[in-house]
Design an enzyme around this catalytic site. Structure first.
Site, PDB file in Angstrom:
ATOM      1  N   ASN A  26       0.802  -1.234   0.000  1.00 28.79           N
ATOM      2  CA  ASN A  26       0.000   0.000   0.000  1.00 28.79           C
ATOM      3  C   ASN A  26       0.837   1.288   0.000  1.00 28.79           C
ATOM      4  O   ASN A  26       0.413   2.291  -0.549  1.00 28.79           O
ATOM      5  CB  ASN A  26      -1.018  -0.007   1.144  1.00 28.79           C
ATOM      6  N   GLU A  68       4.823  -4.524  11.925  1.00 29.07           N
ATOM      7  CA  GLU A  68       3.734  -3.565  11.678  1.00 29.07           C
ATOM      8  C   GLU A  68       2.654  -4.324  10.926  1.00 29.07           C
ATOM      9  O   GLU A  68       2.779  -4.556   9.715  1.00 29.07           O
ATOM     10  CB  GLU A  68       4.251  -2.395  10.822  1.00 29.07           C
ATOM     11  N   CYS A  97      -3.578   0.233   6.895  1.00 23.82           N
ATOM     12  CA  CYS A  97      -3.599  -0.685   8.041  1.00 23.82           C
ATOM     13  C   CYS A  97      -4.344  -0.130   9.241  1.00 23.82           C
ATOM     14  O   CYS A  97      -5.029  -0.854   9.949  1.00 23.82           O
ATOM     15  CB  CYS A  97      -2.172  -1.018   8.437  1.00 23.82           C
ATOM     16  N   GLU A 123       7.434   2.217  14.824  1.00 19.76           N
ATOM     17  CA  GLU A 123       8.160   2.959  13.801  1.00 19.76           C
ATOM     18  C   GLU A 123       7.964   4.450  14.090  1.00 19.76           C
ATOM     19  O   GLU A 123       7.160   4.824  14.947  1.00 19.76           O
ATOM     20  CB  GLU A 123       7.661   2.588  12.400  1.00 19.76           C
TER      21      GLU A 123
END
Ligand code: NDP
Length: 484
Positions: free
Chosen positions: A153, A250, A284, A458
């Site tokens: 994505n 993630e 997400c 992150e």
């Protein structure tokens, strides 16, 4: 083919082709046309990447943080200069509208390179005073060769979010993009070399899951950072555990977005739109379970449907278009199957729900109302433009229902009640929470998931810890006493 790269991989500072690799066809999601054809890495290509990364890391790790930071910031400048070109590549690879890719992809990646480039020189250990004048000091050391594995994505953004902190700390990275969107990370590798990074410090190796798995299993790799689904995360985490490697995960989500009846309706509808339909719903952290307090349900749905009627679906290269196709035929079929399940299980379709009659993988933005917690569309990550609206009556009830999921990536609340906003945010079981906004992820703040949605963070200074081994050195200034 306009988007055909010089070769499939980028290793040791140059493009490299693999003889006899499995074909990777790159398709423009708006038309279904093939725009590039690459080859997956064969074992000799993977070996070259590992060797070049290990050799480069030794040089790079010995440079000062100031020198490394300068290279990262130059790379950021190069990405910004090429933002138009990179955005066009990203739009063709992912199908996302150019109005999105111009602001959210290479430019967000450049922000990460600037931010971690700025921090590189500030990485220091500490002095720790101990008894009788003894002391200890710490040395932040790089982990070594890190592997980054990306989802489809945000191809260049994900590559930058992993490479920037890894390189700032003195590591080398081998990045494997998703086979669906392999193009833009190659351009990042080019930019690093132009900015003066040692050859081999950032390598790109193309391939399917088996190439990722081979990299994760290699004993020369010290750390793996994956962006992907929970099932892939489980496999990668387990494989990394064999070698006791560091991981950042993630992963996916099914995040709640709660709208209380005192909230500003327009703002909360904006939040629901940003939290469900940006990138055609392939984000997400999307707040796909929208809990709306009963008193305002009618007004909320009316405004939502009215505003969705003005969405501009079409050619993603048209600057006016704000809603593009899904990334692939496969993803389109997955999302259509969820819509069929929603209907079969009794959810009420209030907007969209059908594929567009035109080439490409287009699906209308879709809203279901009267969704119940046990329905499949309220439990599983769909990763497409499907919003579920659920009713609720009390704060206590909605928090319990919002948290009743195995995922914990993000959560949001819309309310004008200041105390309630913070009380609710405190109770969310999620790594990234929003009050009266949704889906922002600036590099300065930590981003990541709880529960099955991930491990580690992150962005922000926290990311540096995930790419550093802290060595402690104890020093005695006294005579040593031993029992015999
Ligand atoms: P996948 O989990 O299918 O794939 C992710 C990456 O892992 C791909 O590059 C894939 O390769 C690779 N891979 C697959 N199997 C293995 C393996 N055994 N070992 C090593 N690597 C492997 O995710 P998608 O690409 O479909 O992306 C969508 C998912 O990503 C969603 O669940 C979404 O929520 C999540 N995501 C999470 C984000 C976050 O920050 N939390 C951000 C963006 C997405 P290939 O596909 O080429 O075979």
């Amino acid at each position: 083919m306009k988007f055909q790269p010089t070769a499939s991989h980028f290793i040791n500072g140059e493009y490299l082709e693999s003889a006899n690799g499995k074909a990777i066809d790159v398709v423009y999601p708006a038309t279904g046309e093939k725009i590039a054809s690459l080859q997956a890495a064969t074992p000799d290509v993977i070996e070259k990447a590992l060797r070049s990364a290990a050799a480069a890391q030794k040089k790079w790790g010995a440079m000062t943080g100031t020198e490394r930071g300068r290279v990262l910031r130059r790379t950021a400048d190069i990405l910004r200069e090429r933002n138009r070109e990179l955005s066009e590549i990203e739009t063709h690879d992912t199908g996302k509208p150019i109005q999105e890719t111009l602001v959210a992809d290479a430019s967000a990646g450049a922000d990460a390179l600037d931010y971690f480039g700025g921090l590189a020189a500030s990485l220091t250990g500490e002095y720790i005073a101990l008894a009788n004048g003894d002391f200890a000091y710490t040395i932040p050391e790089p982990l070594g060769v890190c592997v980054g594995i990306g989802a489809w994505n945000y191809p260049i953004q994900i590559a930058c979010l992993k490479a920037a902190p890894a390189l700032a700390c003195g590591n080398a990275m081998i990045f494997k993009p998703s086979d669906t969107t392999p193009l833009s990370p190659l351009k990042l590798a080019e930019a690093f070399v132009e900015a003066g990074a040692p050859k081999g410090i950032f390598n790109v190796v193309q391939g399917f899951g088996d190439v990722g798995a081979a990299l994760v299993a290699d004993p020369r790799v010290a750390k793996v950072s994956l962006t992907g689904s929970v099932p892939t995360g489980r496999k990668v985490y387990a494989a990394a555990a064999e070698g006791m490697k560091h991981v950042t995960m993630e992963l996916g989500g099914k995040s709640p977005l709660i709208v209380f009846d005192d909230a500003d309706i327009e703002n909360s509808v904006s939040g629901a739109i940003l939290g469900n339909f940006f990138s055609s719903g392939q984000v997400c952290s999307n707040g796909t379970r929208v809990f709306v307090q009963k008193r305002i349900k009618g007004a909320f749905l009316d405004r939502l449907c009215t505003r969705l009627a003005s969405v501009k679906i079409g050619d993603p290269m048209d600057p006016e278009v704000n809603f593009g196709p899904l990334v692939s035929q496969r993803q389109l079929e997955i999302v259509k199957a969820y819509i069929a399940k929603g209907l079969a299980e009794g959810a009420r379709l209030v907007h969209g729900g059908t594929q567009l009659e035109r080439p490409g993988f287009y699906l209308q933005p879709t809203v279901f109302a009267d969704v119940r917690d046990e329905m499949t569309i309220a439990r599983e990550e769909i990763f497409g433009p499907v919003m579920s609206v659920l009713d609720f009556e009390t704060e206590e009830e909605v928090i319990a229902r919002a948290n009743s999921t195995e995922f914990g990536l993000a959560a949001g609340v819309f309310t004008h009640d200041l105390t309630r906003a913070h009380r609710v945010a405190r109770q969310f079981e999620a790594g990234t929470c929003y009050i009266n906004t949704y889906n922002v992820a600036p590099v300065e703040a930590p981003f990541g998931g709880s529960k099955l949605s991930g491990v580690g963070r992150e962005n922000s200074k926290l990311a540096l810890q995930h790419y550093t081994d802290m060595k402690t050195v104890y020093v005695s200034v006294n005579e040593l006493q031993a029992p015999y």
